[in-house]
Structures are given as structure tokens and as C-alpha cells.
Design a protein around this motif. Sequence first.
Motif, PDB file in Angstrom:
ATOM      1  N   MET A  15       0.823  -1.204   0.000  1.00 55.68           N
ATOM      2  CA  MET A  15       0.000   0.000   0.000  1.00 55.68           C
ATOM      3  C   MET A  15       0.861   1.260   0.000  1.00 55.68           C
ATOM      4  N   THR A  16       1.892   1.291   0.846  1.00 55.98           N
ATOM      5  CA  THR A  16       2.728   2.488   0.919  1.00 55.98           C
ATOM      6  C   THR A  16       3.554   2.664  -0.359  1.00 55.98           C
ATOM      7  N   ALA A  17       3.938   1.553  -0.984  1.00 58.80           N
ATOM      8  CA  ALA A  17       4.671   1.648  -2.257  1.00 58.80           C
ATOM      9  C   ALA A  17       3.777   2.247  -3.337  1.00 58.80           C
ATOM     10  N   LEU A  18       2.503   1.834  -3.358  1.00 62.21           N
ATOM     11  CA  LEU A  18       1.562   2.381  -4.336  1.00 62.21           C
ATOM     12  C   LEU A  18       1.304   3.863  -4.068  1.00 62.21           C
ATOM     13  N   LEU A  19       1.197   4.226  -2.805  1.00 64.31           N
ATOM     14  CA  LEU A  19       0.998   5.619  -2.432  1.00 64.31           C
ATOM     15  C   LEU A  19       2.168   6.478  -2.916  1.00 64.31           C
ATOM     16  N   GLU A  20       3.377   5.976  -2.677  1.00 63.21           N
ATOM     17  CA  GLU A  20       4.564   6.716  -3.117  1.00 63.21           C
ATOM     18  C   GLU A  20       4.602   6.844  -4.644  1.00 63.21           C
ATOM     19  N   GLN A  21       4.291   5.739  -5.337  1.00 62.23           N
ATOM     20  CA  GLN A  21       4.300   5.756  -6.794  1.00 62.23           C
ATOM     21  C   GLN A  21       3.305   6.785  -7.338  1.00 62.23           C
ATOM     22  N   CYS A  22       2.106   6.794  -6.797  1.00 64.38           N
ATOM     23  CA  CYS A  22       1.085   7.742  -7.263  1.00 64.38           C
ATOM     24  C   CYS A  22       1.504   9.180  -6.975  1.00 64.38           C
ATOM     25  N   ALA A  23       2.061   9.411  -5.787  1.00 69.29           N
ATOM     26  CA  ALA A  23       2.466  10.768  -5.432  1.00 69.29           C
ATOM     27  C   ALA A  23       3.571  11.278  -6.343  1.00 69.29           C
TER      28      ALA A  23
ATOM     29  N   ASP B 251      -0.075  16.438 -13.164  1.00 67.83           N
ATOM     30  CA  ASP B 251      -1.426  16.045 -13.551  1.00 67.83           C
ATOM     31  C   ASP B 251      -1.941  15.039 -12.530  1.00 67.83           C
ATOM     32  N   ALA B 252      -3.083  15.309 -11.976  1.00 65.76           N
ATOM     33  CA  ALA B 252      -3.646  14.421 -10.933  1.00 65.76           C
ATOM     34  C   ALA B 252      -4.399  13.240 -11.512  1.00 65.76           C
ATOM     35  N   ALA B 253      -4.328  13.029 -12.828  1.00 63.07           N
ATOM     36  CA  ALA B 253      -5.090  11.945 -13.459  1.00 63.07           C
ATOM     37  C   ALA B 253      -4.735  10.583 -12.886  1.00 63.07           C
ATOM     38  N   ILE B 254      -3.466  10.404 -12.444  1.00 60.75           N
ATOM     39  CA  ILE B 254      -3.034   9.110 -11.898  1.00 60.75           C
ATOM     40  C   ILE B 254      -3.912   8.682 -10.729  1.00 60.75           C
ATOM     41  N   LEU B 255      -4.476   9.624 -10.007  1.00 60.75           N
ATOM     42  CA  LEU B 255      -5.275   9.309  -8.829  1.00 60.75           C
ATOM     43  C   LEU B 255      -6.623   8.729  -9.180  1.00 60.75           C
ATOM     44  N   PHE B 256      -7.025   8.836 -10.448  1.00 57.77           N
ATOM     45  CA  PHE B 256      -8.377   8.417 -10.821  1.00 57.77           C
ATOM     46  C   PHE B 256      -8.380   7.272 -11.826  1.00 57.77           C
ATOM     47  N   LYS B 257      -7.205   6.674 -12.041  1.00 59.09           N
ATOM     48  CA  LYS B 257      -7.125   5.550 -12.975  1.00 59.09           C
ATOM     49  C   LYS B 257      -7.486   4.270 -12.268  1.00 59.09           C
TER      50      LYS B 257
ATOM     51  N   GLU C  11       4.366  10.157  -9.416  1.00 57.61           N
ATOM     52  CA  GLU C  11       3.880  10.312 -10.785  1.00 57.61           C
ATOM     53  C   GLU C  11       3.043  11.583 -10.948  1.00 57.61           C
ATOM     54  N   MET C  12       2.240  11.877  -9.935  1.00 58.65           N
ATOM     55  CA  MET C  12       1.401  13.062 -10.017  1.00 58.65           C
ATOM     56  C   MET C  12       2.253  14.328 -10.056  1.00 58.65           C
ATOM     57  N   LEU C  13       3.260  14.402  -9.179  1.00 56.07           N
ATOM     58  CA  LEU C  13       4.106  15.590  -9.138  1.00 56.07           C
ATOM     59  C   LEU C  13       4.967  15.707 -10.392  1.00 56.07           C
ATOM     60  N   ASP C  14       5.476  14.567 -10.859  1.00 56.78           N
ATOM     61  CA  ASP C  14       6.328  14.607 -12.060  1.00 56.78           C
ATOM     62  C   ASP C  14       5.535  15.022 -13.301  1.00 56.78           C
ATOM     63  N   SER C  15       4.282  14.593 -13.375  1.00 55.66           N
ATOM     64  CA  SER C  15       3.481  14.866 -14.579  1.00 55.66           C
ATOM     65  C   SER C  15       2.697  16.169 -14.489  1.00 55.66           C
TER      66      SER C  15
END
Length: 256
Positions: free
Chosen positions: A234-242, A250-256, A244-248
Motif C-alpha cells: 500500500m505504501t509503495a503504491l501511495l509513493e508511486q502515485c504521489a 497532472d492528478a489523473a493518476i489518482l483516478f485511474k 507520478e502526479m508531481l512529475d506529470s
Amino acid sequence: MSRMKEFQGLHESNDLLVLGNAWDLPSAHVLEKAGFKAIGTTSWGIATSLGYSDGEAIDFELQLAVIQRIVNHVQVPVSADIESGYGPNDEVIVSNVLKVANIGAVGINIEDSLKASRGLKPLSEQCGLLAKIRSALDNSGFGDFFINARTDPYLLHHLDPLNETMTRSKHYVESGASGIFVPGLKNWEEIRMIASSASAPLNVMALPDLTDCEKLKELGVRRLSLGGSLYRKMTALLEQCAVEMLDSHDAAILFK
């Protein structure tokens, strides 16, 4: 049927008991909704989620409060991981176990690793503790409470982990343990030997190369714990999403 009886029965069925390990009420609800037949708490996960290091650094009453919240809000049996018992002596540890039983948990994991130093507790001391726990539970009306005796020769890289585990398993069951938990055990032949020699259900922990439930069942394992793996996932997924969102941007990663 009481939850304690239900939990015991899960170790006796034809299916391998896969125990989902929760660290708070939301994770417990997810596991229950997913269909897990029983939940175990992860002491490491609870401590880490609250900002503590592993190894009984967290106050036992805080650990107990999380366990109670889970027990009070799920409909499946809940077994509590209490490390080595959170106490300086047998009397305090026995008292802590009774607290766990009194809040409605169906069992405990209790390990034989030392906390103040590296190594295993002397066999006679751990057997004495298990006997005191079993007696106190029986005398308090908790005869069906499941004592899962964890032994750590494999985790601690003992010189002869197989024979040490088999010796300790035998004596722990004789002292009142309901099951044997051997984290770090992953060799298939050694799993088979320990399972066949133990007169109580064998519990192992999922590892990257120890995941096949059907194979574990074939080897004689009765229970598989996930430990802290779900929390780490869970924490690895949280880190990955965070990230990716900052790098892009774009908050779209949070809704995929």
C-alpha cells in the motif's frame, strides 16, 4: 459457534487458512470485504502506521486499542500479534494476553525472540511462559483461545534452524501452544518435515518465493500469514502515485 471455535475450525478444514494482516480498522474492513475468513493484526504495521519502530517500541495499551477497534467492528475472528508479549516478566505478559482475550480477540502470536538483545529466549523460559499463559487462559474461561507460538531460528539465521525449530515446536505444543508459526521458513522439504513432525497446525509467512497456497497445503501447512506485505504494498503504491502526479503535473493518476 463462538469466534474462538470458528477460528480453531479454520485450522482444521481442508482449505489453507490465509490470514490477512491489518494495521488499522480501514485495512481490516478491506480484508473482510475481500472475503478473508479471519484477520490477524500486524504489530509491525500498527507500530509503523503510528510512527513507531518495530520491536515493542510502541506502548502496549496503544497496540491494544487498535486491536480492540478492529475486533469491535468486523464480523470475522481476529488474532493479535503481540510480539514477545510487551512485558518485562512473565506476570506482565500473561496479564497482557488476558487483556487481548477479554476484548474479544480469538488468539495471539507470541514469539521467542529477545528484544533487548539478539537471539532466542532459552527454551525452558519460553516453555514456562507458554504454560503460564495457557493456564491463565483456561482458568479465565478462554480454553479455546489460540496460542500461535512463533519461533525465529530461520529469521535469526540460527546455525541449525531446522532442528532448533523442530525441538522448540515439540516443546511449545507440550507447553500449551495451539499452533506453531515459523517466519522465514521457505525450503519446501524443510516445511514438509516440520509440518509432519509438529502435532499442531503449522503457520508460515508469505515471502517472494513462498506464495503458492496449493503447494503449501500439499506440504502440510495449515495457515499462511501475509505479515506486513500488504502494508508495504500500500505504501509503495501511495509513493508511486504521489511521485507520478508531481512529475506529470497532472492528478489523473489518482483516478485511474
